[in-house]
Design a protein around this motif. Structure first.
Motif, PDB file in Angstrom:
ATOM      1  N   PHE A   1       2.295   1.887  -3.312  1.00 42.37           N
ATOM      2  CA  PHE A   1       1.435   2.455  -4.177  1.00 42.37           C
ATOM      3  C   PHE A   1       0.994   3.942  -4.045  1.00 42.37           C
ATOM      4  CE2 PHE A   1      -3.401   3.367  -4.894  1.00 42.37           C
ATOM      5  CZ  PHE A   1      -3.269   3.034  -6.070  1.00 42.37           C
ATOM      6  N   VAL A   2       1.094   4.177  -2.827  1.00 38.41           N
ATOM      7  CA  VAL A   2       0.801   5.997  -2.408  1.00 38.41           C
ATOM      8  C   VAL A   2       2.052   6.715  -2.847  1.00 38.41           C
ATOM      9  CG1 VAL A   2       0.640   7.305  -0.742  1.00 38.41           C
ATOM     10  CG2 VAL A   2      -0.714   5.395  -0.465  1.00 38.41           C
TER      11      VAL A   2
ATOM     12  N   PHE B   1       0.828  -1.151  -0.053  1.00 36.33           N
ATOM     13  CA  PHE B   1       0.247   0.069  -0.004  1.00 36.33           C
ATOM     14  C   PHE B   1       0.833   1.210  -0.084  1.00 36.33           C
ATOM     15  CE2 PHE B   1      -2.112   3.532   2.498  1.00 36.33           C
ATOM     16  CZ  PHE B   1      -3.141   3.613   1.511  1.00 36.33           C
TER      17      PHE B   1
ATOM     18  N   ALA C   1      -6.259   7.240  -2.977  1.00 39.59           N
ATOM     19  CA  ALA C   1      -5.495   5.997  -2.797  1.00 39.59           C
ATOM     20  C   ALA C   1      -5.905   5.213  -1.682  1.00 39.59           C
ATOM     21  CB  ALA C   1      -4.144   6.715  -2.184  1.00 39.59           C
TER      22      ALA C   1
ATOM     23  N   LEU D   1       2.017   7.536  -6.341  1.00 41.94           N
ATOM     24  CA  LEU D   1       0.860   8.631  -6.718  1.00 41.94           C
ATOM     25  C   LEU D   1       1.363   9.956  -6.400  1.00 41.94           C
ATOM     26  CD1 LEU D   1      -2.434   6.999  -5.423  1.00 41.94           C
ATOM     27  CD2 LEU D   1      -1.836   7.309  -7.966  1.00 41.94           C
TER      28      LEU D   1
ATOM     29  N   VAL E   1      -7.484   1.101  -2.848  1.00 36.80           N
ATOM     30  CA  VAL E   1      -6.993  -0.116  -2.383  1.00 36.80           C
ATOM     31  C   VAL E   1      -8.089  -0.905  -1.248  1.00 36.80           C
ATOM     32  CG1 VAL E   1      -5.280  -0.938  -0.449  1.00 36.80           C
ATOM     33  CG2 VAL E   1      -4.710   0.618  -2.418  1.00 36.80           C
TER      34      VAL E   1
ATOM     35  N   LEU F   1      -6.035  13.317  -2.825  1.00 36.16           N
ATOM     36  CA  LEU F   1      -5.203  12.192  -3.397  1.00 36.16           C
ATOM     37  C   LEU F   1      -5.176  10.836  -2.410  1.00 36.16           C
ATOM     38  CD1 LEU F   1      -2.869  11.215  -5.133  1.00 36.16           C
ATOM     39  CD2 LEU F   1      -1.341  12.011  -3.835  1.00 36.16           C
ATOM     40  N   ILE F   2      -5.554  11.322  -0.766  1.00 34.31           N
ATOM     41  CA  ILE F   2      -5.699  10.322  -0.024  1.00 34.31           C
ATOM     42  C   ILE F   2      -6.795   9.660   0.112  1.00 34.31           C
ATOM     43  CG2 ILE F   2      -5.722   9.919   2.566  1.00 34.31           C
ATOM     44  CD1 ILE F   2      -2.919  10.554   1.399  1.00 34.31           C
TER      45      ILE F   2
END
Length: 373
Positions: A222-223, A219, A240, A226, A244, A236-237
């Motif tokens: 992945f963030v 995870f 994200a 981004l 997931v 964005l949070i």
């Protein structure tokens, strides 16, 4: 069971609610969540200070009921203000909420400019000053000003901002992320899992292998990817976390769909020629609301914890916005000198997470008893 007895039974939703309200732990969790949510909504009105307002002379104050500025903080504050006025404090005394201040010009410096007294009310610690005497050709001023009394129940941070106000405003962001990201993950996961379960065969296998591939990606990695392409922000949070957290929801929904599609009422609906979208809308999704609701209840604290972790690492909410994770990160840098900066937001965060988990467990137990009966 007779028809009269069956008709006398309360609706499933009502019976689940009754069992939930009979659980002391669930009731306590509801009360805690309600209190935290209402306090966060009240925000600065409850604290009495704007969350962004900084008091440079009242930095890292410990929690307490004492009015500020206290005797220990009054003289340092006056010395700082006098320095900006190019003067020194010759004498200062407070009586009945009014400050009597004697300013002396610096050795070899010019006379004190009365316009510099504007720094007193600008500090928010004092009211409008009045010059009582002007001596030695303006090099000595006797000034009187009211002292404003401020209270910081949970102390202040390294910038002198009220920690209670900032924690409550941060709670809005953390709870918003938890609810919105959970709703998005719930929507994606329910649709994806239900379609996979109803399709079956190769389509189901392909869809679930795609879920397995996404689940294998770390995870945080992945963030970070981004963040490389987009600026860190609240939006964005949300994206994200939602992209997931729907994976586990899709698996739960798929399992429930595979179980429900073998039930007699679903087969009867198929025999009557009901289309797949209609089956999902009328029979499959409504009959899995119980497990999905429990999973969503447990997903909210998980999302809040993820957001706090990202904000602690500097990948989450950015200034001027704040969240519990941001406040914990700020407090950890001053842990030795001001431990309350960590204790306040961490306490709210832990209380919310524990209450949500207790509520989710109690809801799962209530639904299990309802199904058994």
């Amino acid at each position: 069971m007779s028809a009269a007895a069956a008709s006398s039974r309360p609706p499933p939703g009502r019976s689940v609610l009754r069992r939930l309200l009979r659980d002391p732990g669930a009731v306590a969790a509801l009360l805690v969540l309600a209190a935290i949510a209402l306090a966060c909504l009240a925000g600065p009105r409850l604290a009495g200070h704007p969350p962004e307002r900084a008091y440079p002379d009242l930095r890292q104050l410990p929690p307490g009921l004492a009015a500020q500025p206290s005797a220990a903080t009054l003289r340092p504050a006056l010395d700082r203000l006098a320095f900006r006025m190019r003067a020194t404090v010759e004498d200062a005394s407070e009586t009945g909420g009014r400050l009597r201040l004697v300013l002396r010009a610096r050795e070899g410096g010019p006379a004190i400019d009365p316009r510099g007294l504007v720094y007193l009310p600008r500090s928010d610690l004092f009211g409008e000053p009045v010059i009582l005497a002007r001596e030695d050709e303006g090099r000595r001023l006797v000034v009187e000003a009211p002292v404003r009394r401020l209270r910081f129940l949970l102390g202040t941070d390294v910038h002198g901002r009220d920690l209670l106000a900032r924690s409550l405003v941060a709670g809005r962001v953390s709870l918003l992320i938890g609810l919105v990201a959970t709703a998005a993950a719930l929507s994606i996961g329910v649709v994806y899992g239900a379609v996979a379960g109803m399709a079956g065969g190769a389509v189901d296998a392909a869809m679930m292998r795609f879920v397995d591939v996404l689940h294998a990606l770390p995870f945080v990695f992945f963030v970070i990817v981004l963040v490389v392409f987009f600026r860190p922000s609240l939006g964005l949070i949300l994206v994200a976390v939602a992209l997931v957290e729907w994976l586990d929801m899709a698996r739960i929904v798929r399992t429930q769909t595979l179980s429900l599609r073998r039930r007699d009422f679903v087969r009867a609906a198929e025999a009557l020629g009901l289309s797949t979208p209609a089956l999902l809308r009328r029979h499959i999704v409504p009959n899995m609301l119980g497990p999905v609701t429990v999973a969503a209840t447990l997903l909210v604290p998980r999302v809040i914890l993820l957001e706090s972790l990202l904000s602690f690492l500097g990948l989450g909410v950015q200034e001027p916005a704040t969240s519990w994770g941001v406040l914990v990160a700020e407090g950890s840098r001053a842990l030795e000198s001001a431990p309350w900066m960590v204790a306040v937001p961490a306490g709210l965060l832990v209380a919310s997470l524990v209450a949500m988990n207790l509520l989710g467990d109690a809801l799962a137990d209530a639904l299990a008893v309802s199904r058994d009966r």
